[in-house]
Design an enzyme around this catalytic site. Structure first.
Site, PDB file in Angstrom:
ATOM      1  N   GLN A 238      40.696  57.115 -21.686  1.00 21.59           N
ATOM      2  CA  GLN A 238      40.637  55.658 -21.511  1.00 21.59           C
ATOM      3  C   GLN A 238      40.986  55.279 -20.062  1.00 21.59           C
ATOM      4  OE1 GLN A 238      42.267  57.291 -23.953  1.00 21.59           O
ATOM      5  NE2 GLN A 238      42.421  56.079 -25.842  1.00 21.59           N
TER       6      GLN A 238
ATOM      7  N   GLN B 262      35.062  56.094 -20.429  1.00 26.53           N
ATOM      8  CA  GLN B 262      35.573  55.577 -21.702  1.00 26.53           C
ATOM      9  C   GLN B 262      36.310  54.263 -21.473  1.00 26.53           C
ATOM     10  OE1 GLN B 262      37.792  58.417 -24.016  1.00 26.53           O
ATOM     11  NE2 GLN B 262      38.484  56.910 -25.509  1.00 26.53           N
TER      12      GLN B 262
ATOM     13  N   ASP C 151      32.866  53.719 -26.366  1.00 26.45           N
ATOM     14  CA  ASP C 151      33.416  52.364 -26.563  1.00 26.45           C
ATOM     15  C   ASP C 151      33.459  51.594 -25.246  1.00 26.45           C
ATOM     16  OD1 ASP C 151      33.914  53.416 -29.109  1.00 26.45           O
ATOM     17  OD2 ASP C 151      35.998  53.874 -28.649  1.00 26.45           O
TER      18      ASP C 151
ATOM     19  N   ARG D 147      30.702  51.008 -32.900  1.00 34.31           N
ATOM     20  CA  ARG D 147      31.513  51.379 -34.066  1.00 34.31           C
ATOM     21  C   ARG D 147      32.631  50.352 -34.227  1.00 34.31           C
ATOM     22  NH1 ARG D 147      35.361  56.559 -32.541  1.00 34.31           N
ATOM     23  NH2 ARG D 147      35.982  55.928 -30.438  1.00 34.31           N
TER      24      ARG D 147
END
Length: 567
Positions: free
Chosen positions: A358, A380, A402, A470
């Protein structure tokens, strides 16, 4: 007896006085409220006010606690005061938790929580002020703002809880327990204002009450048009000219240049020149160059405008990442928290790379923000659309997992979503929308966008699995419409997050898309996935309706389609 139109106006006034007052009373009751037993003398009016909520007992208990006065505004003040005191107490208790748990990630999470809970209080404060100054002639503006800000208060609390993911010990559970009542009452407040809005619609409010946002300034249109174009206080006429003109030819409030030809050599230095609690348009022209710095536009530093010389020429970059021990929320190279922020012709980047997991390029935690012709690049978690209303036009967003995520009400028009090559054995997801509250305003809308692969991704063998999104939270909401979807997207289209989480409660839809990846024939068979939606439903996610964009985006001069795009 008055006319039917007058009677409707009286009815609306009465409803407003009940439900708007109740909304903020319920939404601002203490974090630290205790169970205390059943209410024995709950009034009929309290029961009616609490009827649309999910946590009725909590609602009735909270309202019964302020029964010494029948003045609605005094009820709000009492409840609000208790709220601030108790949330402040919860923040102070986080210090005790910090002393008891020495884990560095837990310590970072607690610091993040303190910041987020203060923001949640701020959202409740401005909701309180909005109700106190309620103006029936601006009813739609008021109810829209209240839903956005109460949703924001919930998102801030949830983000606090999220900060404890992957930490050791039970501190996260303790914080979750501390916030349980606040979560319930914030949800109740949002339920009340949502019910109030639905009631207004059922009353068929006369056109005379459907007023636009009060406009504060005006500028005459071009010669020969013979009309005046009005501008909200959000964006003044000077800013509109700025946003439609060559940036190098315009006078700015501050100029940033790496080579010393401006007033400042860094964006951070320029922001120091802006008054705290700024509410006047402040334009910062950032000349071409790569600015390696972490930039934050703080809360209440409103109406800041960043103008660059092009998204590949003016770039702000950083490399903070989760792998370096920093929580996702604070990995952002650029963090926008001041309302009314606009960026044009700039690149934002987190260069940490796929291996650092992240690593956010930009986090947007501000209401009524606009990004035009910007590049947002990372791997990410590239773009954190954290909360409130956000609009992106002609932007390019790149990433892997994401890479557009959060719980804002965010619309992307004419943007490119470029999927990059991930680490070995990783799959890619373009979106991960995080709506936790089923009445929340959050949702991601991709309209007339291109979802395409980066050249490096196309060369991977075997091919990487790539999904449209998602569900990060139970009520995740995403719609992709009138967009080009390349054939590299997996036929099933969407990926689970974990097990069955959100598959029945999410809301995903695709509408009038094109390209070899746009077929819905083999899409997932989840209860929450809508294979076919009507034009009327799709229309609800256009910018004019979903973001109320005609009021605050259109006057800026940024390219803008209020409704469906003519493809």
């Amino acid at each position: 007896m008055g006319s039917p139109e007058q009677n409707k106006k009286v009815a609306v006034t009465g409803v407003a006085s009940i439900f708007l007052v109740a909304c903020v009373v319920a939404a601002t009751v203490s974090v630290g409220s205790s169970g205390g037993g059943e209410i024995s003398t709950a009034s009929k009016s309290v029961k009616e006010i609490c009827a649309p909520t999910d946590y009725k007992e909590t609602c009735e208990r909270s309202l019964a606690g302020a029964k010494d006065t029948d003045d609605p505004k005094e009820l709000i003040k009492v409840a609000f005061k208790v709220t601030v005191e108790n949330i402040t107490d919860a923040i102070s208790k986080s210090e005790l938790l910090k002393e008891a748990d020495k884990d560095p990630r837990t310590s970072d999470a607690l610091d993040t929580c303190k910041e987020l809970l203060k923001n949640s209080i701020d959202d409740l404060e401005r909701s309180f002020e909005k109700v106190e100054n309620f103006d029936l002639e601006r009813v739609k503006e008021y109810t829209n703002d209240l839903k956005v800000w109460l949703s924001g208060a919930i998102t801030q609390q949830q983000t606090c809880i999220d900060a404890f993911e992957n930490t050791t010990g039970d501190t996260g559970e303790k914080m979750k327990h501390l916030l349980k009542t606040a979560n319930e009452l914030s949800s109740n407040g949002l339920a009340m204002i949502t019910h109030f809005t639905e009631l207004l619609q059922s009353l068929e409010i006369p056109a005379g009450l459907n007023f636009k946002r009060r406009l504060l300034t005006a500028e005459t249109k071009g010669e020969g048009e013979g009309e005046e174009e009005e501008f909200p206080g959000f964006v003044d006429a000077a800013t509109r000219r700025l946003l439609t003109t060559n940036p190098a030819s315009i006078k700015h409030d501050a100029v940033v240049a790496k080579d010393g030809s401006g007033q400042y050599k860094s964006v951070v230095e320029a922001l120091k020149a802006v008054p705290y609690k700024n509410n006047e348009t402040f334009v910062i022209f950032i000349k071409a160059g790569v600015y390696n710095e972490r930039v934050e536009v703080p809360r209440k530093m409103n109406k800041i405008v960043f103008v660059g010389e092009g998204p590949t020429k003016t770039r702000i970059t950083g490399s903070r990442s989760y792998k370096d021990g920093i929580g996702t929320y604070h990995t952002a190279t650029v963090a926008i928290q001041g309302d009314g922020f606009i960026a044009r012709n700039i690149g934002f980047e987190n260069s940490a790379g796929a291996a650092k997991h992240q690593a956010v390029a930009i986090r947007v935690s501000a209401d009524m923000t606009i990004f035009h012709n910007c590049h947002i690049d990372a791997y990410q978690d590239t773009l954190y659309t954290h909360a409130y209303r956000q609009y992106y036009r002609d932007c390019t967003i790149t990433g892997t997992i994401d890479f557009i995520f959060g719980d804002a009400a965010a619309v992307f028009q004419n943007c490119k979503m470029v999927v990059r090559k991930p680490l070995e054995k990783q799959a890619c997801m373009v979106t991960a929308q995080g709506r936790k509250e089923h009445r929340g305003v959050g949702g991601l809308v991709l309209q007339n966008c291109d979802i395409i692969p980066d050249p490096a991704l196309k060369s991977v063998n075997p091919p990487v699995k790539v999904y449209l999104g998602r569900p990060w939270k139970e009520y995740s909401r995403t719609i992709i419409m009138q967009s080009y979807i390349n054939g590299f997207i997996a036929p099933e289209g969407w990926s689970p997050w974990e097990g069955e989480l959100g598959l029945d409660t999410l809301w995903y839809a695709e509408y009038q898309n094109r390209g070899s990846g746009a077929s819905t024939a083999s899409r997932v068979n989840w209860n929450g996935y809508k294979k076919n939606i009507s034009p009327d439903i799709a229309q609800q996610f256009t910018v004019g309706i979903f973001l109320q964009g005609d009021e605050w985006i259109k006057p800026t001069g940024i390219p803008y389609d209020s409704g469906m795009t003519k493809v």
